[in-house]
Motif scaffolding. Structure first.
Motif, PDB file in Angstrom:
ATOM      1  N   ASP A 256      46.936  66.506  21.271  1.00  7.26           N
ATOM      2  CA  ASP A 256      47.936  65.828  22.102  1.00  7.26           C
ATOM      3  C   ASP A 256      49.234  66.623  22.044  1.00  7.26           C
ATOM      4  O   ASP A 256      49.845  66.759  20.977  1.00  7.26           O
ATOM      5  N   SER A 257      49.682  67.130  23.177  1.00  7.67           N
ATOM      6  CA  SER A 257      50.876  67.975  23.211  1.00  7.67           C
ATOM      7  C   SER A 257      52.139  67.228  22.811  1.00  7.67           C
ATOM      8  O   SER A 257      53.153  67.837  22.460  1.00  7.67           O
ATOM      9  N   LYS A 258      52.080  65.884  22.839  1.00 11.19           N
ATOM     10  CA  LYS A 258      53.251  65.092  22.478  1.00 11.19           C
ATOM     11  C   LYS A 258      53.313  64.796  20.976  1.00 11.19           C
ATOM     12  O   LYS A 258      54.282  64.218  20.496  1.00 11.19           O
ATOM     13  N   MET A 259      52.255  65.185  20.270  1.00 10.84           N
ATOM     14  CA  MET A 259      52.184  64.911  18.836  1.00 10.84           C
ATOM     15  C   MET A 259      52.253  66.217  18.042  1.00 10.84           C
ATOM     16  O   MET A 259      51.912  67.283  18.558  1.00 10.84           O
ATOM     17  N   PRO A 260      52.669  66.143  16.773  1.00  5.76           N
ATOM     18  CA  PRO A 260      52.647  67.345  15.928  1.00  5.76           C
ATOM     19  C   PRO A 260      51.215  67.787  15.656  1.00  5.76           C
ATOM     20  O   PRO A 260      50.259  67.023  15.859  1.00  5.76           O
ATOM     21  N   ASP A 261      51.067  69.008  15.189  1.00  9.42           N
ATOM     22  CA  ASP A 261      49.749  69.458  14.726  1.00  9.42           C
ATOM     23  C   ASP A 261      49.390  68.713  13.444  1.00  9.42           C
ATOM     24  O   ASP A 261      50.243  68.090  12.793  1.00  9.42           O
ATOM     25  N   VAL A 262      48.106  68.804  13.080  1.00  6.73           N
ATOM     26  CA  VAL A 262      47.626  68.085  11.911  1.00  6.73           C
ATOM     27  C   VAL A 262      46.691  68.979  11.110  1.00  6.73           C
ATOM     28  O   VAL A 262      46.015  69.841  11.675  1.00  6.73           O
ATOM     29  N   ARG A 263      46.691  68.812   9.814  1.00  3.29           N
ATOM     30  CA  ARG A 263      45.760  69.519   8.936  1.00  3.29           C
ATOM     31  C   ARG A 263      44.884  68.487   8.231  1.00  3.29           C
ATOM     32  O   ARG A 263      45.357  67.402   7.891  1.00  3.29           O
ATOM     33  N   LEU A 264      43.619  68.847   7.987  1.00  7.51           N
ATOM     34  CA  LEU A 264      42.708  67.917   7.318  1.00  7.51           C
ATOM     35  C   LEU A 264      41.917  68.595   6.218  1.00  7.51           C
ATOM     36  O   LEU A 264      41.485  69.748   6.373  1.00  7.51           O
ATOM     37  N   GLY A 265      41.738  67.859   5.115  1.00  3.33           N
ATOM     38  CA  GLY A 265      40.908  68.320   4.013  1.00  3.33           C
ATOM     39  C   GLY A 265      39.956  67.224   3.573  1.00  3.33           C
ATOM     40  O   GLY A 265      40.327  66.042   3.571  1.00  3.33           O
ATOM     41  N   LEU A 266      38.723  67.600   3.228  1.00  5.78           N
ATOM     42  CA  LEU A 266      37.719  66.650   2.749  1.00  5.78           C
ATOM     43  C   LEU A 266      37.185  67.113   1.402  1.00  5.78           C
ATOM     44  O   LEU A 266      36.993  68.311   1.176  1.00  5.78           O
ATOM     45  N   ALA A 267      36.924  66.155   0.536  1.00  6.37           N
ATOM     46  CA  ALA A 267      36.305  66.450  -0.765  1.00  6.37           C
ATOM     47  C   ALA A 267      35.408  65.273  -1.132  1.00  6.37           C
ATOM     48  O   ALA A 267      35.714  64.120  -0.811  1.00  6.37           O
ATOM     49  N   SER A 268      34.303  65.547  -1.802  1.00  2.00           N
ATOM     50  CA  SER A 268      33.317  64.509  -2.126  1.00  2.00           C
ATOM     51  C   SER A 268      33.087  64.420  -3.629  1.00  2.00           C
ATOM     52  O   SER A 268      33.194  65.418  -4.355  1.00  2.00           O
ATOM     53  N   GLY A 269      32.743  63.211  -4.061  1.00  7.50           N
ATOM     54  CA  GLY A 269      32.440  63.002  -5.468  1.00  7.50           C
ATOM     55  C   GLY A 269      32.760  61.588  -5.896  1.00  7.50           C
ATOM     56  O   GLY A 269      33.003  60.704  -5.064  1.00  7.50           O
ATOM     57  N   ALA A 270      32.745  61.364  -7.194  1.00  6.40           N
ATOM     58  CA  ALA A 270      32.980  60.036  -7.759  1.00  6.40           C
ATOM     59  C   ALA A 270      34.478  59.755  -7.851  1.00  6.40           C
ATOM     60  O   ALA A 270      35.263  60.603  -8.275  1.00  6.40           O
ATOM     61  N   VAL A 271      34.862  58.558  -7.412  1.00  2.07           N
ATOM     62  CA  VAL A 271      36.250  58.128  -7.519  1.00  2.07           C
ATOM     63  C   VAL A 271      36.293  56.768  -8.203  1.00  2.07           C
ATOM     64  O   VAL A 271      35.298  56.038  -8.253  1.00  2.07           O
ATOM     65  N   ILE A 272      37.459  56.441  -8.723  1.00  4.12           N
ATOM     66  CA  ILE A 272      37.679  55.169  -9.392  1.00  4.12           C
ATOM     67  C   ILE A 272      38.403  54.230  -8.439  1.00  4.12           C
ATOM     68  O   ILE A 272      39.407  54.612  -7.827  1.00  4.12           O
ATOM     69  N   LEU A 273      37.883  53.012  -8.286  1.00  5.42           N
ATOM     70  CA  LEU A 273      38.527  51.979  -7.479  1.00  5.42           C
ATOM     71  C   LEU A 273      39.398  51.110  -8.378  1.00  5.42           C
ATOM     72  O   LEU A 273      38.888  50.444  -9.279  1.00  5.42           O
ATOM     73  N   ARG A 274      40.686  51.131  -8.150  1.00  5.51           N
ATOM     74  CA  ARG A 274      41.591  50.270  -8.910  1.00  5.51           C
ATOM     75  C   ARG A 274      42.784  49.883  -8.053  1.00  5.51           C
ATOM     76  O   ARG A 274      43.348  50.721  -7.351  1.00  5.51           O
ATOM     77  N   LEU A 275      43.164  48.612  -8.138  1.00  7.23           N
ATOM     78  CA  LEU A 275      44.395  48.124  -7.510  1.00  7.23           C
ATOM     79  C   LEU A 275      44.464  48.441  -6.020  1.00  7.23           C
ATOM     80  O   LEU A 275      45.538  48.717  -5.473  1.00  7.23           O
ATOM     81  N   GLY A 276      43.299  48.400  -5.342  1.00  5.24           N
ATOM     82  CA  GLY A 276      43.274  48.681  -3.920  1.00  5.24           C
ATOM     83  C   GLY A 276      43.447  50.144  -3.577  1.00  5.24           C
ATOM     84  O   GLY A 276      43.607  50.499  -2.417  1.00  5.24           O
ATOM     85  N   ASP A 277      43.416  51.006  -4.589  1.00  6.58           N
ATOM     86  CA  ASP A 277      43.609  52.444  -4.390  1.00  6.58           C
ATOM     87  C   ASP A 277      42.403  53.171  -4.978  1.00  6.58           C
ATOM     88  O   ASP A 277      41.511  52.555  -5.568  1.00  6.58           O
TER      89      ASP A 277
END
Length: 337
Positions: A256-277
């Motif tokens: 979208d020419s009206k929006m800034p550019d964006v960068r994206l990164g993905l990583a996979s593995g085990a995460v801890i669920l705590r406090l909604g984060d």
């Protein structure tokens, strides 16, 4: 003959009185208890009362009559399932903190969204003569159905959260640990851009960014964990879904020419669920990868690349580069065959 003066009763109330009107319209009751009286009414200690109040996100009150009958009822309701042995008091405080943080953000969101509606009402045929009058009218019209919507949405999200733990393969030994793909989307040069925009333009930009990201993430059955204005952290059940989200965000933001550019990164593995984060190495890696990604491009870690079906995806290792907290890392670029 001098013109009739406006009757004193028709004068707008002073600011402190207007605040009382709004408080009463929302709370439906007036403060009439102090902390000692709340404790006496509910059978908890004063310190426990104060812990719960702080967990909700409010400052402590000492001798002031700052608590309403609804506050007393809320404490009694909370303590009823503590007394029944469903949870201990520390767990109840933790749940209360979650409610407080979530509701505080929702309340700010609701007010900032509806304030423009108040101004519209006062500028049009629905004018009451004061913004406080329009605000009171809007509260009467919006709050009852909105409260029902809150309960409905909470039930739906609770069911979805339980389902996610099952679907994502929560570890039997630790229900807080799940395997996911974490994504991080970051607007390019947001700080510099925001210095050239006025407040309304910054607000509109952030709203468009977050709402479009939310739509894309939901389409792939993912979930936004948190947004920080110029960045969004999300998770998906699978690596393929995460790549779909990343491509979608690039299409609706980066293209979208009206929006800034964006960068994206993905990583996979085990995460801890705590406090909604969520916490863990994949979260940190996804965030770090956005710092080395090119504009409107996606890069992933090797774990994510390995999870993509080889007959549908091809990947290319990029030159190793230093990534804070991980040393030298070889990011991977992926594309559909």
């Amino acid at each position: 003959m001098a013109p009739d003066r406006k009757r004193r009763g028709d004068d707008p109330p002073p600011p402190e009185r207007r605040g009382e009107q709004l408080d009463h319209a929302i709370l439906r009751s007036k403060p009439e208890f102090n902390a000692l009286e709340v404790a006496a009414e509910t059978g908890v200690t004063v310190e426990e009362t104060r812990r719960l109040w702080r967990a909700l996100g409010f400052p402590e009150f000492t001798g002031e009559k700052a608590y309403t009958a609804a506050d007393v009822e809320a404490v009694a309701t909370l303590m009823s399932f503590v007394d029944a042995g469903a949870v201990d008091f520390d767990t109840a405080v933790n749940l209360t903190r979650g409610v407080g943080q979530t509701m505080a953000r929702l309340a700010d969101w609701e007010v900032s969204t509806l304030v423009s509606r108040v101004e519209e009402m006062e500028a049009g045929e629905e004018a009451t003569g004061s913004r406080i009058g329009s605000a009171l009218r809007l509260i009467d019209e919006v709050n009852p159905p909105f409260e029902r919507l809150l309960v409905y949405a909470w039930r739906r999200h609770l069911a979805a959260a339980v389902g996610r733990i099952e679907a994502m393969g929560a570890k039997d030994e630790d229900l807080h640990t799940i395997d996911v793909t974490v994504g991080f989307a970051d607007l390019v040069s947001f700080t510099a851009l925001s210095n050239t925009l006025d407040r309304d333009e910054i607000g509109d930009l952030v709203e468009v960014f977050e709402s479009r990201c939310q739509d894309v993430v939901a389409r792939y059955a993912g979930r936004i964990i948190k947004s920080l204005g110029d960045s969004v952290l999300f998770v998906t059940n699978t690596a393929e879904e995460a790549v779909g989200v990343a491509e979608g965000i690039i299409n609706v933001i980066g293209r979208d020419s009206k929006m800034p550019d964006v960068r994206l990164g993905l990583a996979s593995g085990a995460v801890i669920l705590r406090l909604g984060d969520i916490f863990g190495p994949p979260v940190n890696m996804a965030a770090r990868l956005t710092q080395v990604a090119r504009r409107n491009r996606l890069i992933v870690d090797q774990n994510t690349a390995d999870l993509l079906p080889a007959d549908e995806w091809e990947n290319r290792r990029l030159p190793a580069r230093p990534v804070r907290g991980f040393g030298l890392v070889e990011p991977v670029a992926v594309r559909r065959r």
